[in-house]
Design a protein around this motif. Structure first.
Motif, PDB file in Angstrom:
ATOM      1  N   ALA A 181       6.547  32.196  28.665  1.00 53.72           N
ATOM      2  CA  ALA A 181       6.128  31.065  27.831  1.00 53.72           C
ATOM      3  C   ALA A 181       5.304  30.087  28.657  1.00 53.72           C
ATOM      4  CB  ALA A 181       7.348  30.358  27.245  1.00 53.72           C
ATOM      5  N   LYS A 182       5.777  29.777  29.839  1.00 54.93           N
ATOM      6  CA  LYS A 182       5.082  28.819  30.698  1.00 54.93           C
ATOM      7  C   LYS A 182       3.664  29.303  31.005  1.00 54.93           C
ATOM      8  CE  LYS A 182       7.354  26.086  33.402  1.00 54.93           C
ATOM      9  NZ  LYS A 182       8.051  25.335  34.457  1.00 54.93           N
ATOM     10  N   GLU A 183       3.550  30.595  31.299  1.00 55.96           N
ATOM     11  CA  GLU A 183       2.236  31.173  31.616  1.00 55.96           C
ATOM     12  C   GLU A 183       1.255  31.010  30.451  1.00 55.96           C
ATOM     13  OE1 GLU A 183       0.433  35.650  31.815  1.00 55.96           O
ATOM     14  OE2 GLU A 183       2.422  35.359  32.702  1.00 55.96           O
ATOM     15  N   HIS A 184       1.711  31.330  29.241  1.00 55.20           N
ATOM     16  CA  HIS A 184       0.808  31.290  28.091  1.00 55.20           C
ATOM     17  C   HIS A 184       0.546  29.865  27.609  1.00 55.20           C
ATOM     18  CE1 HIS A 184       0.370  35.572  27.805  1.00 55.20           C
ATOM     19  NE2 HIS A 184       1.661  35.665  28.074  1.00 55.20           N
ATOM     20  N   LEU A 185       1.532  29.011  27.684  1.00 52.30           N
ATOM     21  CA  LEU A 185       1.310  27.612  27.314  1.00 52.30           C
ATOM     22  C   LEU A 185       0.329  26.957  28.280  1.00 52.30           C
ATOM     23  CD1 LEU A 185       4.955  26.637  26.349  1.00 52.30           C
ATOM     24  CD2 LEU A 185       3.002  26.872  24.795  1.00 52.30           C
ATOM     25  N   PHE A 186       0.469  27.257  29.553  1.00 54.12           N
ATOM     26  CA  PHE A 186      -0.449  26.709  30.543  1.00 54.12           C
ATOM     27  C   PHE A 186      -1.865  27.251  30.320  1.00 54.12           C
ATOM     28  CE2 PHE A 186      -2.360  26.674  34.880  1.00 54.12           C
ATOM     29  CZ  PHE A 186      -2.482  25.296  34.989  1.00 54.12           C
ATOM     30  N   ALA A 187      -1.986  28.515  29.974  1.00 56.74           N
ATOM     31  CA  ALA A 187      -3.305  29.095  29.685  1.00 56.74           C
ATOM     32  C   ALA A 187      -3.962  28.371  28.507  1.00 56.74           C
ATOM     33  CB  ALA A 187      -3.184  30.583  29.399  1.00 56.74           C
ATOM     34  N   ALA A 188      -3.183  28.099  27.471  1.00 55.19           N
ATOM     35  CA  ALA A 188      -3.724  27.363  26.318  1.00 55.19           C
ATOM     36  C   ALA A 188      -4.161  25.965  26.738  1.00 55.19           C
ATOM     37  CB  ALA A 188      -2.677  27.279  25.208  1.00 55.19           C
ATOM     38  N   TYR A 189      -3.359  25.332  27.570  1.00 52.85           N
ATOM     39  CA  TYR A 189      -3.700  24.001  28.087  1.00 52.85           C
ATOM     40  C   TYR A 189      -5.016  24.057  28.877  1.00 52.85           C
ATOM     41  CZ  TYR A 189      -3.639  19.799  30.904  1.00 52.85           C
ATOM     42  OH  TYR A 189      -4.005  18.620  31.515  1.00 52.85           O
ATOM     43  N   MET A 190      -5.172  25.056  29.716  1.00 53.51           N
ATOM     44  CA  MET A 190      -6.378  25.179  30.528  1.00 53.51           C
ATOM     45  C   MET A 190      -7.623  25.412  29.662  1.00 53.51           C
ATOM     46  SD  MET A 190      -5.549  24.510  33.571  1.00 53.51           S
ATOM     47  CE  MET A 190      -7.040  24.997  34.446  1.00 53.51           C
ATOM     48  N   MET A 191      -7.454  26.063  28.529  1.00 56.61           N
ATOM     49  CA  MET A 191      -8.591  26.328  27.636  1.00 56.61           C
ATOM     50  C   MET A 191      -8.962  25.107  26.792  1.00 56.61           C
ATOM     51  SD  MET A 191      -8.039  30.169  26.169  1.00 56.61           S
ATOM     52  CE  MET A 191      -6.468  30.789  26.713  1.00 56.61           C
TER      53      MET A 191
ATOM     54  N   PRO B  46      -7.398  30.262  22.318  1.00 53.48           N
ATOM     55  CA  PRO B  46      -6.419  29.236  22.701  1.00 53.48           C
ATOM     56  C   PRO B  46      -5.276  29.063  21.706  1.00 53.48           C
ATOM     57  CG  PRO B  46      -8.637  28.309  22.584  1.00 53.48           C
ATOM     58  CD  PRO B  46      -8.732  29.740  22.193  1.00 53.48           C
ATOM     59  N   PHE B  47      -5.563  29.126  20.401  1.00 53.32           N
ATOM     60  CA  PHE B  47      -4.499  28.960  19.412  1.00 53.32           C
ATOM     61  C   PHE B  47      -3.486  30.088  19.511  1.00 53.32           C
ATOM     62  CE2 PHE B  47      -2.627  30.011  15.296  1.00 53.32           C
ATOM     63  CZ  PHE B  47      -1.890  28.853  15.087  1.00 53.32           C
ATOM     64  N   ILE B  48      -3.980  31.315  19.653  1.00 55.46           N
ATOM     65  CA  ILE B  48      -3.072  32.457  19.747  1.00 55.46           C
ATOM     66  C   ILE B  48      -2.247  32.373  21.028  1.00 55.46           C
ATOM     67  CG2 ILE B  48      -2.989  34.980  20.019  1.00 55.46           C
ATOM     68  CD1 ILE B  48      -5.327  35.054  17.938  1.00 55.46           C
ATOM     69  N   ARG B  49      -2.866  31.963  22.132  1.00 56.30           N
ATOM     70  CA  ARG B  49      -2.106  31.791  23.380  1.00 56.30           C
ATOM     71  C   ARG B  49      -1.039  30.716  23.222  1.00 56.30           C
ATOM     72  NH1 ARG B  49      -4.493  34.177  28.183  1.00 56.30           N
ATOM     73  NH2 ARG B  49      -2.559  33.641  29.248  1.00 56.30           N
ATOM     74  N   LEU B  50      -1.389  29.628  22.547  1.00 55.38           N
ATOM     75  CA  LEU B  50      -0.441  28.533  22.324  1.00 55.38           C
ATOM     76  C   LEU B  50       0.757  29.010  21.514  1.00 55.38           C
ATOM     77  CD1 LEU B  50       0.212  25.420  22.433  1.00 55.38           C
ATOM     78  CD2 LEU B  50      -0.869  25.345  20.166  1.00 55.38           C
ATOM     79  N   ARG B  51       0.498  29.589  20.354  1.00 57.86           N
ATOM     80  CA  ARG B  51       1.605  30.022  19.494  1.00 57.86           C
ATOM     81  C   ARG B  51       2.426  31.117  20.155  1.00 57.86           C
ATOM     82  NH1 ARG B  51       1.768  25.988  16.945  1.00 57.86           N
ATOM     83  NH2 ARG B  51       1.430  25.816  14.716  1.00 57.86           N
ATOM     84  N   TYR B  52       1.766  31.998  20.868  1.00 59.95           N
ATOM     85  CA  TYR B  52       2.479  33.042  21.590  1.00 59.95           C
ATOM     86  C   TYR B  52       3.421  32.401  22.606  1.00 59.95           C
ATOM     87  CZ  TYR B  52       3.126  37.450  24.190  1.00 59.95           C
ATOM     88  OH  TYR B  52       3.643  38.559  24.803  1.00 59.95           O
ATOM     89  N   GLY B  53       2.911  31.445  23.357  1.00 60.25           N
ATOM     90  CA  GLY B  53       3.741  30.737  24.331  1.00 60.25           C
ATOM     91  C   GLY B  53       4.890  29.991  23.676  1.00 60.25           C
ATOM     92  N   GLU B  54       4.624  29.370  22.554  1.00 60.56           N
ATOM     93  CA  GLU B  54       5.678  28.635  21.850  1.00 60.56           C
ATOM     94  C   GLU B  54       6.767  29.588  21.352  1.00 60.56           C
ATOM     95  OE1 GLU B  54       2.996  24.888  20.221  1.00 60.56           O
ATOM     96  OE2 GLU B  54       3.187  26.673  18.980  1.00 60.56           O
ATOM     97  N   CYS B  55       6.339  30.741  20.829  1.00 59.27           N
ATOM     98  CA  CYS B  55       7.317  31.734  20.359  1.00 59.27           C
ATOM     99  C   CYS B  55       8.141  32.282  21.524  1.00 59.27           C
ATOM    100  CB  CYS B  55       6.611  32.876  19.641  1.00 59.27           C
ATOM    101  SG  CYS B  55       5.875  32.414  18.062  1.00 59.27           S
ATOM    102  N   LEU B  56       7.480  32.536  22.640  1.00 58.44           N
ATOM    103  CA  LEU B  56       8.194  32.994  23.825  1.00 58.44           C
ATOM    104  C   LEU B  56       9.225  31.955  24.260  1.00 58.44           C
ATOM    105  CD1 LEU B  56       5.179  34.498  25.773  1.00 58.44           C
ATOM    106  CD2 LEU B  56       7.166  35.797  24.968  1.00 58.44           C
ATOM    107  N   TYR B  57       8.839  30.702  24.244  1.00 56.68           N
ATOM    108  CA  TYR B  57       9.752  29.611  24.604  1.00 56.68           C
ATOM    109  C   TYR B  57      10.970  29.618  23.680  1.00 56.68           C
ATOM    110  CZ  TYR B  57      11.461  24.838  25.204  1.00 56.68           C
ATOM    111  OH  TYR B  57      12.256  23.732  25.429  1.00 56.68           O
TER     112      TYR B  57
END
Length: 137
Positions: free
Chosen positions: A107-117, A88-99
């Motif tokens: 970004a939306k896809e990965h941030l949402f994945a982190a949220y779901m986890m 989840p942390f890696i998905r979050l930071r990845y999404g934030e960097c994409l954003y």
């Protein structure tokens, strides 16, 4: 496989030192220590868990410096070469960097994945949670 005890101690010495710098907001020094630790990890680096947490720490340091492009490279490597899609942390930071680099759909896809986890508590920065608000209603 596990790392040799002496080598593991050397690696953790540098990552612990990096954490101390990180906690003080001295991100450049933290990154230097994390890089020293990563350099000690034997090839192929993808075989070792230590590579994952060390690369994540390096990427996080760049994120904190607002060097989003470099941070994105580290998190992209973790997602692809290390296949850390379930972290989840890696998905979050990845999404934030994409954003931050303008790759908003990804970004939306990965941030949402982190949220779901992990739920909303994983988000340190409210703007990213707001960005995916339409997906979590």
């Amino acid at each position: 496989m596990e790392l040799d005890d002496k080598l593991f101690e050397e690696i953790t010495y540098h990552t612990d030192s990096g954490e101390k710098f990180f906690e003080k907001g001295r991100f450049k020094e933290a990154i230097e220590e994390y890089n020293k630790a990563f350099d000690l990890i034997p090839e192929p680096k993808t075989n070792w868990d230590a590579s994952v947490w060390t690369l994540a720490a390096i990427g996080d340091g760049h994120f904190m410096l607002k060097d989003y492009g470099t941070a994105l490279e580290y998190f992209r490597k973790l997602m692809t070469e290390y296949e850390e899609v379930g972290n989840p942390f890696i998905r979050l930071r990845y999404g934030e960097c994409l954003y931050e680099t303008g790759e908003l759909q990804a970004a939306k896809e990965h941030l949402f994945a982190a949220y779901m986890m992990e739920g909303k508590d994983i988000f340190d920065h409210r703007k990213y949670l707001t960005f995916i608000a339409d997906l979590i209603k």
